[in-house]
Design a protein around this motif. Structure first.
Motif, mmCIF file in Angstrom:
data_model
loop_
_atom_site.group_PDB
_atom_site.id
_atom_site.type_symbol
_atom_site.label_atom_id
_atom_site.label_comp_id
_atom_site.label_asym_id
_atom_site.label_seq_id
_atom_site.Cartn_x
_atom_site.Cartn_y
_atom_site.Cartn_z
ATOM 1 N N HIS A 179 -1.089 2.719 7.235
ATOM 2 C CA HIS A 179 -0.393 3.679 8.093
ATOM 3 C C HIS A 179 1.052 3.235 8.301
ATOM 4 O O HIS A 179 1.374 2.065 8.088
ATOM 5 N N ILE A 180 1.889 4.194 8.687
ATOM 6 C CA ILE A 180 3.295 3.837 8.917
ATOM 7 C C ILE A 180 3.430 3.428 10.379
ATOM 8 O O ILE A 180 3.108 4.216 11.275
ATOM 9 N N ILE A 196 8.123 3.460 1.239
ATOM 10 C CA ILE A 196 6.942 2.633 1.512
ATOM 11 C C ILE A 196 5.847 2.889 0.464
ATOM 12 O O ILE A 196 5.573 4.041 0.130
ATOM 13 N N LEU B 252 2.033 10.783 11.958
ATOM 14 C CA LEU B 252 3.385 10.320 12.269
ATOM 15 C C LEU B 252 3.805 10.752 13.668
ATOM 16 O O LEU B 252 4.840 10.341 14.177
#
Lengths: 236, 784
Positions: A179-180, A196, B252
């Motif tokens: 995950h970011i 990424i 996100l």
């Protein structure tokens, strides 16, 4: 006698110098060849990136035992299960960030320091974080020795970014993640880009480009699949 | 005494096979584990070849040579393992680095030598004792080896597991020394055992490749292993580090921080994480994953989850306001880890909430209940692990088959849903196969799939929601709203507009939307031309992770290059190569004796070759088909492998023992046994499902006993043809007995790989029928 000894000493020094010069010239030649075949021909166009790839001595960032392989277009081990990325991937990720001389970039995962060095040739300031202490210390010393004064490095957890210098024009993550990290998204400037790799430590990963537009809205683009090439050879 | 020594050598050989499999898996041998084992097993056949070639020299010295073989076995086992630990092999690096191939070959050789030595002893025994007796001690010993190693897997860590085959073979050597009284060599033998034992005991850890999940986690500054549990499912390890954070495909739009997590590893591979739970707020991140989409459709739903893992799916259900949660888990240690060992870490979460954990396979449990849930979720532990590229391509998976989906659909309420999430593979294939599977399951139930499927994706995960009844406008609106909030992309829902797709996570050519739409519109051309196998798995072909299409290999090679093939579907490619290599290698070793012996082999060589070859193939095909079939009911391949192999080997041993005592002619005896095998096997293939379903709710021990009982008559009959053939050769003083053993061994090894290749393509039932055909053909070429 003393004079003779002195002459021999100078002669030996001179020979060594020539040898080093020749080795340096060889590396330059190999570097040029690598950039022409694996960087330019493979579609990298940004002149800043090409110039940087032609300048940074990759052989300085690989273990002594692998220096001969420094200009093969492949990842090489740097210890602790980490690698110095394939030159083409370094060039591609740098180009994807679309940075120039006014920008500041955050790098997560210093590794050998090679990616930071390539960026440092292009941008104003590079901030790089390494979680594995021995790797980080080695990279910091190496970058100092090579004279990269616009790189600031620290040992720490890249997950939280580097709040003190945020926001950044671009962020580059060199380790694959599932995950970011939200703090990194926060520390990316509006209009900024993040590169990424995503995937599992085995087999294929996809290089992703994240763009934060002027309104703060985020989009992610699939760029190319990459193979994570782990190397297990012990570093001397 | 001699035969008892043979019994222990046989048991140590099988124990060695399983031990090797465990160690290579933990080390990270990846796809090459199977080939290492297959090639090592060719050692079984090579023993026969050696005895055949040295027949003249060994004549009259068989017993001494047996002791020598047994000692060599222990010695090479200990030393080989010691050396192999120092020759690191990196399975992925082989793509680029030729040196790795060399290392691999050395490792293969090291693993093969003990098998050659062990099997030499067995072949020598045929010259000393009656074939039926030898086969009996050999097979029943092998069966015991499997049984012992299964128990040991609960007690002994993988780095010490070689102690078991070592101990068993030491018993064999001691028995032989007592029996043969070899004088001075006793001391030598004793020294060898002590030496090999020393080597084994001096081994501290398996040399795990450094990029395996566990190894990478341990590189983190404050990481340490805080818990380790052993079982036949593998070694579970829990790593504590403040730097571990995992949330696959996290939205996100999530701006908070993740809770602290412990890493959970199975045989060194990342399995899941265990969240540190201070309050429910710690778990809010779980709402920001594609798996939560299904919860947006219900208020306080009843949820059934297949696979506990680190408890993440159950936590997600609760944080999404589930009223009651039922979770099934097969690994015996996971419930205890969450409810007891780490209860302070998770704030007693799994004891104080409405979470019921059942130790059972999810599908089996559902078959035993009439209860209906609002949501059935295949947890990420079950579905995401199987997403790993290529490694599990030939593993059976009865959780993701058409029949399994029927069970799920029957156990959700009328407006309930089944939700499954996968890690998206590149190039896309697992999510497409999942949709094709859901489509067929719905069609078979007479439900229109296009109206009852919704698919969404994040940047790395894809979630498929399947309903029995069509999605209402309100429901699709909820899914759309969920995706909007989370920046997830819609891939498909009934009535989707092309403008709604590919917005946040942009992929080239709207690949997912277009592919899914074509599958749901029954575009057979798409499936046919797609470079990967998207055919829906069934209980007869339970290979969800099998994506390889041999016909498309040239296309893939052209488009992706050979490096990519290995990276994308390496498992199948390695399996296929193994098949070719073992076949060539075996052929070479079968032909070698003929080349060296000139015309010395008496009788009809082709007949011997065909008879013993067909027996080897058919026995192995039946064994593998039965293991795969029974694993559906025992819900675990380890249990089914152990039960079936032990039962078949021991009962075959008994069958072979009594084959010496029948007064009928050998040919008649073989005819009766093969007719029985064919009939019995047909019944199992066509009707076993009914038997097993009737005892599905019974405890595991009862099911194990039932499986073993069913196998005994079949195994007994399968034990007759081989020693009967050997007897015929012996009666006519044929020198080709060791050769016959080799042939049987080689073909068994080829069939073990071949069975998997065949079954993935034509299914288990047809593979079983091929085995029956093999036995019938063997009867036709019975040596005269």
């Amino acid at each position: 006698m003393g004079k003779k000894k002195y002459r021999i000493f100078v002669l030996v020094l001179f020979c060594l110098l020539i040898l080093f010069q020749a080795a340096g010239a060889d590396y330059r030649k190999e570097r040029k060849r690598l950039v022409e075949i694996h960087i330019i021909r493979e579609g990298i166009e940004d002149p800043l990136v090409i110039e940087s790839m032609l300048t940074v001595p990759r052989e300085e960032f690989v273990p002594d035992s692998l220096k001969k392989k420094a200009y093969l277009n492949q990842a090489l081990p740097v210890g602790y299960g980490q690698t110095i990325s394939q030159p083409y991937i370094v060039a591609l990720m740098t180009e994807l960030l679309g940075v120039d001389g006014d920008d500041t970039v955050l790098e997560i995962g210093t590794g050998s320091g090679y990616q930071a060095a390539v960026l440092a040739q292009i941008v104003k300031e590079v901030y790089t974080i390494e979680i594995i202490k021995p790797l980080g210390i080695k990279a910091e010393k190496r970058l100092k020795r090579l004279g990269y004064s616009n790189i600031s490095s620290k040992i720490g957890d890249g997950y939280f970014g580097w709040e003190a210098y945020a926001p950044f024009d671009a962020i580059i993550v060199t380790a694959a993640a599932d995950h970011i990290p939200p703090p990194l998204i926060k520390q990316l400037k509006k209009g900024g880009k993040m590169c990424i790799p995503v995937g599992q430590p085995y087999f294929t990963q996809v290089l992703k480009l994240l763009e934060k537009d002027e309104q703060g809205k985020i989009r992610i683009y699939d760029i190319i699949p990459v193979i994570f090439v782990p190397f297990t050879r012990k570093i001397q | 005494m001699y035969l008892t020594a043979l019994f222990f050598t046989s048991s140590s050989l099988l124990a060695l096979e399983i031990s090797l499999m465990r160690v290579l898996r933990v080390e990270g041998f990846g796809n090459f584990t199977f080939s290492a084992i297959a090639l090592a097993l060719t050692g079984f056949g090579a023993g026969g070849t050696i005895v055949f070639l040295l027949k003249k020299y060994l004549s009259g010295r068989e017993k001494t040579a047996s002791l020598f073989s047994a000692v060599i076995f222990i010695f090479t086992l200990g030393l080989g393992y010691y050396i192999s630990g120092r020759i690191s092999f990196d399975p992925l690096r082989i793509i680029w680095d030729k040196n790795q191939l060399f290392r691999l070959l050395i490792r293969y050789f090291i693993y093969t030598v003990p098998f050659i030595a062990g099997s030499t002893f067995i072949v020598l025994a045929f010259s000393v004792e009656k074939p039926g007796k030898v086969y009996f001690y050999n097979l029943s010993g092998s069966g015991l080896g499997i049984f012992i190693i299964l128990i040991s897997l609960f007690l002994i860590p993988p780095n010490r597991i070689f102690i078991i085959p070592m101990s068993l073979s030491s018993v064999a050597v001691i028995l032989l020394i007592i029996y043969l009284k070899p004088g001075g060599s006793r001391i030598i033998t004793f020294t060898v055992i002590v030496f090999a034992g020393y080597i084994l005991f001096s081994i501290s850890d398996i040399n795990i490749i450094p990029y395996k999940g566990l190894k990478l986690a341990l590189n983190l500054p404050d990481a340490k292993i805080i818990e380790r549990k052993l079982s036949p499912f593998g070694t579970l390890e829990v790593v504590k580090s403040s730097k571990i954070r995992s949330a696959a495909g996290l939205s996100l739009s999530f701006e908070d921080t993740l809770p602290g997590q412990h890493g959970l590893y199975l045989d060194g591979d990342s399995l899941s994480t265990i969240d540190r739970i201070k309050s429910r707020e710690s778990l809010l991140y779980l709402r920001y994953q594609t798996q939560s989409a299904v919860y947006s459709l219900y208020t306080r739903p009843d949820v059934f989850i297949i696979g506990l893992g680190g408890g993440i799916s159950a936590e997600r259900a609760l944080v999404n306001s589930a009223a009651n949660i039922t979770v099934t888990e097969e690994n015996p240690h996971l419930p205890g880890l969450l409810k007891d060992t780490f209860k302070n870490h998770n704030n007693n979460f799994f004891n104080e909430n409405n979470i019921t954990i059942i130790r059972n396979n999810g599908r089996n449990y559902l078959n035993q209940t009439d209860y209906r849930w609002d949501i059935i979720e295949i947890s990420e532990t079950d579905s995401l692990v199987s997403s790993v590229g290529g490694i599990y391509s030939t593993d059976t998976d009865y959780t993701l088959t058409v029949e399994a989906f029927h069970t799920y659909l029957e156990h959700v309420r009328t407006d309930g849903a089944v939700s499954i999430t996968v890690l998206l593979k590149y190039p896309p294939r697992n999510i497409l196969k999942l949709i094709n599977l859901a489509k067929h399951a719905l069609e078979k139930k007479g439900i229109e799939p296009e109206a009852c499927i919704a698919v969404i994706r994040s940047w790395s995960t894809g979630t498929v929601i399947i309903k029995k009844t069509p999605f209402t406008g309100e429901e699709t609106a909820k899914i759309k709203s969920f995706c909007d909030r989370m920046f997830f992309d819609l891939v498909y829902y009934p009535g989707i507009n092309p403008d709604e797709v590919n917005i946040y996570n942009v992929v080239k050519d709207e690949l997912y939307y277009k592919s899914v739409s074509r599958i749901l519109k029954n575009d057979t051309g798409f499936r046919k031309n797609y470079p990967f196998n998207l055919k829906y798995p069934t209980d007869d072909r339970p290979y969800f992770s099998y994506f390889f299409k041999i016909k498309k290999l040239p296309v893939l090679l052209k488009e992706m290059g050979h490096k990519w093939i290995l990276a994308v579907e390496g498992g199948y490619v390695v399996l296929f190569s193994t098949f070719i290599i073992t076949a060539l290698f075996s052929f070479l070793l079968i032909v070698t004796p003929l080349f060296f012996s000139g015309k010395k082999i008496q009788g009809k060589k082709i007949q011997v070759l065909l008879y013993f070859g067909l027996l080897g193939i058919s026995y192995m095909l039946i064994e593998i088909v039965l293991i795969k079939k029974v694993s559906k009911y025992l819900a675990n391949p380890i249990y089914s492998s152990s039960a079936i192999i032990s039962a078949l080997l021991i009962s075959s041993g008994i069958g072979s023992y009594f084959s010496d005592y029948f007064s009928t002619s050998r040919k008649k005896l073989v005819s009766y046994s093969i007719v029985f095998i064919a009939g019995y096997m047909l019944i199992i293939l066509l009707a076993a499902d009914r038997f097993f379903v009737s005892i599905e709710s019974a405890p595991l021990l009862v099911k194990l006993a039932f499986s073993i009982l069913i196998m005994i008559p079949l195994g007994a009959a399968m034990g007759i043809p081989f020693p009967s053939g050997v007897s015929v050769l012996k009666n006519r003083s044929d020198r080709s007995i060791p050769w016959a053993w080799s042939i049987n061994g080689y073909f068994s090894v080829i069939a073990s790989t071949g069975a998997v290749l065949i079954a993935t393509n034509i299914g288990l039932t047809l593979t079983g029928i091929i085995a029956i055909g093999g036995y019938i053909c063997a009867l036709l070429v019975f040596p005269k």
